[in-house]
Design an enzyme around this catalytic site. Structure first.
Site, PDB file in Angstrom:
ATOM      1  N   LYS A 285       0.806  -1.360   0.033  1.00  0.00           N
ATOM      2  CA  LYS A 285      -0.073   0.103  -0.026  1.00  0.00           C
ATOM      3  C   LYS A 285       0.785   1.549   0.008  1.00  0.00           C
ATOM      4  O   LYS A 285       1.892   1.226   0.615  1.00  0.00           O
ATOM      5  CB  LYS A 285      -0.874  -0.056   1.153  1.00  0.00           C
ATOM      6  CG  LYS A 285      -2.079  -1.073   1.338  1.00  0.00           C
ATOM      7  CD  LYS A 285      -2.847  -0.922   2.456  1.00  0.00           C
ATOM      8  CE  LYS A 285      -4.010  -2.189   2.606  1.00  0.00           C
ATOM      9  NZ  LYS A 285      -4.978  -1.731   1.655  1.00  0.00           N
ATOM     10  N   ARG A 359     -10.301 -11.542   1.957  1.00  0.00           N
ATOM     11  CA  ARG A 359     -11.213 -12.261   1.462  1.00  0.00           C
ATOM     12  C   ARG A 359     -10.669 -13.702   1.606  1.00  0.00           C
ATOM     13  O   ARG A 359     -11.499 -15.159   1.485  1.00  0.00           O
ATOM     14  CB  ARG A 359     -11.675 -12.006   0.091  1.00  0.00           C
ATOM     15  CG  ARG A 359     -10.402 -12.265  -0.703  1.00  0.00           C
ATOM     16  CD  ARG A 359     -10.600 -11.397  -1.904  1.00  0.00           C
ATOM     17  NE  ARG A 359     -10.655  -9.996  -2.007  1.00  0.00           N
ATOM     18  CZ  ARG A 359     -11.158  -9.064  -2.789  1.00  0.00           C
ATOM     19  NH1 ARG A 359     -11.491  -9.342  -4.014  1.00  0.00           N
ATOM     20  NH2 ARG A 359     -11.189  -7.916  -2.419  1.00  0.00           N
TER      21      ARG A 359
HETATM   22  N1  BES Z   1      -8.287  -3.594   4.261  1.00  0.00           N
HETATM   23  C1  BES Z   1      -8.307  -3.175   3.039  1.00  0.00           C
HETATM   24  C2  BES Z   1      -9.684  -2.621   2.565  1.00  0.00           C
HETATM   25  C3  BES Z   1      -9.436  -1.002   3.338  1.00  0.00           C
HETATM   26  C4  BES Z   1      -9.428  -0.078   2.661  1.00  0.00           C
HETATM   27  C5  BES Z   1     -10.193  -1.254   4.705  1.00  0.00           C
HETATM   28  C6  BES Z   1      -9.781   1.242   3.267  1.00  0.00           C
HETATM   29  C7  BES Z   1     -10.463   0.133   5.271  1.00  0.00           C
HETATM   30  C8  BES Z   1     -10.032   1.111   4.709  1.00  0.00           C
HETATM   31  C9  BES Z   1      -8.164  -4.446   2.195  1.00  0.00           C
HETATM   32  O1  BES Z   1      -7.446  -5.591   2.657  1.00  0.00           O
HETATM   33  C10 BES Z   1      -7.783  -4.196   0.784  1.00  0.00           C
HETATM   34  O2  BES Z   1      -6.487  -3.816   0.728  1.00  0.00           O
HETATM   35  N2  BES Z   1      -8.469  -4.120  -0.212  1.00  0.00           N
HETATM   36  C11 BES Z   1      -7.993  -3.869  -1.601  1.00  0.00           C
HETATM   37  C12 BES Z   1      -8.656  -4.873  -2.565  1.00  0.00           C
HETATM   38  C13 BES Z   1      -8.209  -4.744  -3.880  1.00  0.00           C
HETATM   39  C14 BES Z   1      -6.323  -5.071  -3.855  1.00  0.00           C
HETATM   40  C15 BES Z   1      -8.781  -5.834  -4.821  1.00  0.00           C
HETATM   41  C16 BES Z   1      -8.594  -2.493  -1.811  1.00  0.00           C
HETATM   42  O3  BES Z   1      -9.700  -2.255  -1.346  1.00  0.00           O
HETATM   43  O4  BES Z   1      -8.141  -1.663  -2.380  1.00  0.00           O
HETATM   44 MN    MN Z   2      -5.321  -5.498   1.860  1.00  0.00          MN
END
Ligand code: BES
Ligand code: MN
Ligand code: ZN
Length: 502
Positions: A285, A359
């Protein structure tokens, strides 16, 4: 903070601050009887000041007025509740939270709270419960790491006692309301504490330790699976997600068994995502995206919080729960894009992004919960940024395989004032997660990201009725609200408790 009830005239209670309610009417605010009485003691000065301040009685608004010796209480706090015919419990909760916060900001240590007038369409026992939850949530602070300068609270201001006063409520009903409200608020604030705890402290192992002491205190069965046991049951996805961290993953199994068996054959199964920190892994990230990722365990926290209150609330059905705890980090043992994992039910998953890790752990958690005898599944997860894009901050995205389950969750959420909106499981989008080398892949791209995440989970629900609550937008708040400070909200706990105990 100590909450008590007494019957009597609230305006005769000597205290630092007396909270009185004001509603909105078609032309002017609707003053409650105690608000009118204080205004009379102040020779009409209270209404004059309220008019000057344009105080409307809107839900969550407050006005603090010093009484300078002209009333029994040192201050009066006008608390807006919005429309009063009838007055919803959620408005009482918000008004009580806002008023308690305003009283604390004004320096009050002892507060009296006048419950709504009997003709405002809410019974006194419900109003007491709603108000008690409001003040307990509103005054919550996470003080574990405050320095020596202000050990107890953020700035030394703290409300010590709150007396709820009403002319017409018997002591037994009042005690019952306060007891139930206490159990609910404790559960929510416990979930908040977990969400606010730094990830260096709240590792998967520490999460399991806190679940153990919770289970001991509140009468739950618990079993914790570490890496060797996870390998035995085939939880390869959990092992992969947690594999990059020195803080190994844990799958936490909880079970609540009611004292009296009502012969109900229903066994709700709760599943919570508890990524104690989400760096994204090798699909790392950026700076901003990682800021709040200590809160990526909020689904698991909500599940543990809700489980902790079931006995106090005398829940009549057995409940099983699974918390999937892992830390998504980078190292030589971390998983990679291109890896293929086999789920516990045989469905294979191709990793496109190590940042779509929630997931993966939920896939194991859902199958495990189904195998432990759940007759329906409800998962809670800070799963996708796409859910936040779709609904904004503060709203939970609900996906459900069945209308009946969806409707019951929506009405439970509405009853407690947790905003929730149903989203569609669009079959046609299934093609977006069809795998190249495995059955399914773990991302379907940006478009419809919250939906394709839900469709992924559906492969692991073992044909049970299932609901998925994406709390990415509601688990934390960026600024204080009537019912809590900036940070972890404990969202989901009250909806689940209403759903499970109604
Ligand atoms: N924990 C994150 C989602 C999230 C984003 C929670 C902002 C709270 C605030 C999750 O694990 C994630 O990183 N999701 C990705 C999925 C993508 C890589 C398909 C996302 O939402 O960008
Ligand atoms: Mn994530
Ligand atoms: Zn995550």
């Amino acid at each position: 903070m100590h909450l008590t009830f007494e019957s009597g005239d609230p305006t005769q209670a000597p205290t630092d601050a007396l909270v009185v309610l004001v509603g909105t009417g078609s032309e002017s605010p609707v003053w409650s009887v105690p608000a009118e009485d204080v205004d009379t003691s102040l020779s009409g000065g209270l209404k004059t000041l309220a008019l000057d301040a344009r105080f409307s009685g809107k839900t969550g608004t407050t006005l603090v007025v010093p009484t300078l010796g002209q009333a029994v209480s040192r201050r009066v706090v006008l608390a807006g509740v919005g429309p009063v015919a009838p007055l919803p419990a959620t408005a009482v909760t918000r008004a009580a939270g806002a008023a308690a916060r305003a009283a604390r900001d004004a320096g009050a240590r002892h507060v009296a709270f006048a419950l709504p007038d009997p003709d405002w369409g809410i019974d006194s026992a419900s109003a007491l419960g709603a108000a008690a939850i409001g003040v307990s949530l509103g005054l919550y602070q996470f003080t574990a790491y405050r320095g020596a300068a202000a050990p107890a609270s953020a700035d030394g201001r703290e409300v010590e006692t709150i007396r709820f006063v009403s002319p017409g409520l018997d002591d037994a009903s009042a005690a019952r309301s306060l007891r139930r409200a206490g159990a609910v608020s404790r559960a929510v604030n416990f979930a908040r504490d977990l969400g606010n705890e730094p990830a260096s402290i709240l590792t998967p192992e520490e999460f399991a330790a806190r679940a153990r002491s919770t289970a001991e205190s509140f009468g739950l069965e618990i079993e914790v699976l570490g890496p060797p046991e996870l390998a035995e049951i085939g939880a390869a996805a959990t092992l992969a997600v947690g594999g990059g961290s020195v803080n190994g993953p844990r799958l936490i199994r909880l079970r609540y068994q009611p004292d009296t068996n009502t012969g109900d054959s229903r066994v709700p199964g709760l599943v919570g995502k508890a990524i104690t920190f989400d760096t994204g892994g090798y699909s790392i990230k950026p700076y901003e995206g990682m800021l709040d990722m200590k809160g990526d365990m909020s689904g698991g926290a909500a599940v543990l919080g809700a489980m902790s209150a079931l006995r106090d609330l005398e829940c009549q059905t057995p409940v099983v729960a699974t918390i999937c705890a892992a830390e998504n980090m980078i190292s030589g043992t971390a998983f990679r894009p291109g890896d293929v994992l086999r789920g516990m039910n045989g469905v294979t998953m191709e990793i496109l992004s190590t940042d779509a890790e929630g997931r993966l752990v939920l896939a194991d958690g859902l199958v495990d919960t189904a195998r432990r005898g759940a007759t329906e599944l409800i998962d809670l997860a800070t799963l996708t940024g796409a859910a936040v894009v779709a609904l904004g901050d503060g709203t939970t995205a609900l996906f459900a395989s069945e209308d009946r389950l969806a409707d019951r969750l929506l009405s439970s959420a509405e009853e407690v004032g947790e905003r929730m909106w149903r989203m569609p499981l669009i079959d046609e989008l299934e093609q977006k997660i069809e795998g190249d080398v495995a059955d399914i892949k773990n991302t379907g791209g940006r478009a419809g990201g919250a939906i394709t995440a839900a469709l992924f989970l559906k492969h692991f629900t073992e044909r049970l009725p299932w609901a998925h609550l994406d709390i990415a937008g509601s688990a934390r708040q960026q600024k204080a609200s009537a019912i809590g400070p900036k940070g972890s909200t404990g969202v989901g706990v009250r909806t689940l408790l209403t759903y499970l105990t109604a």
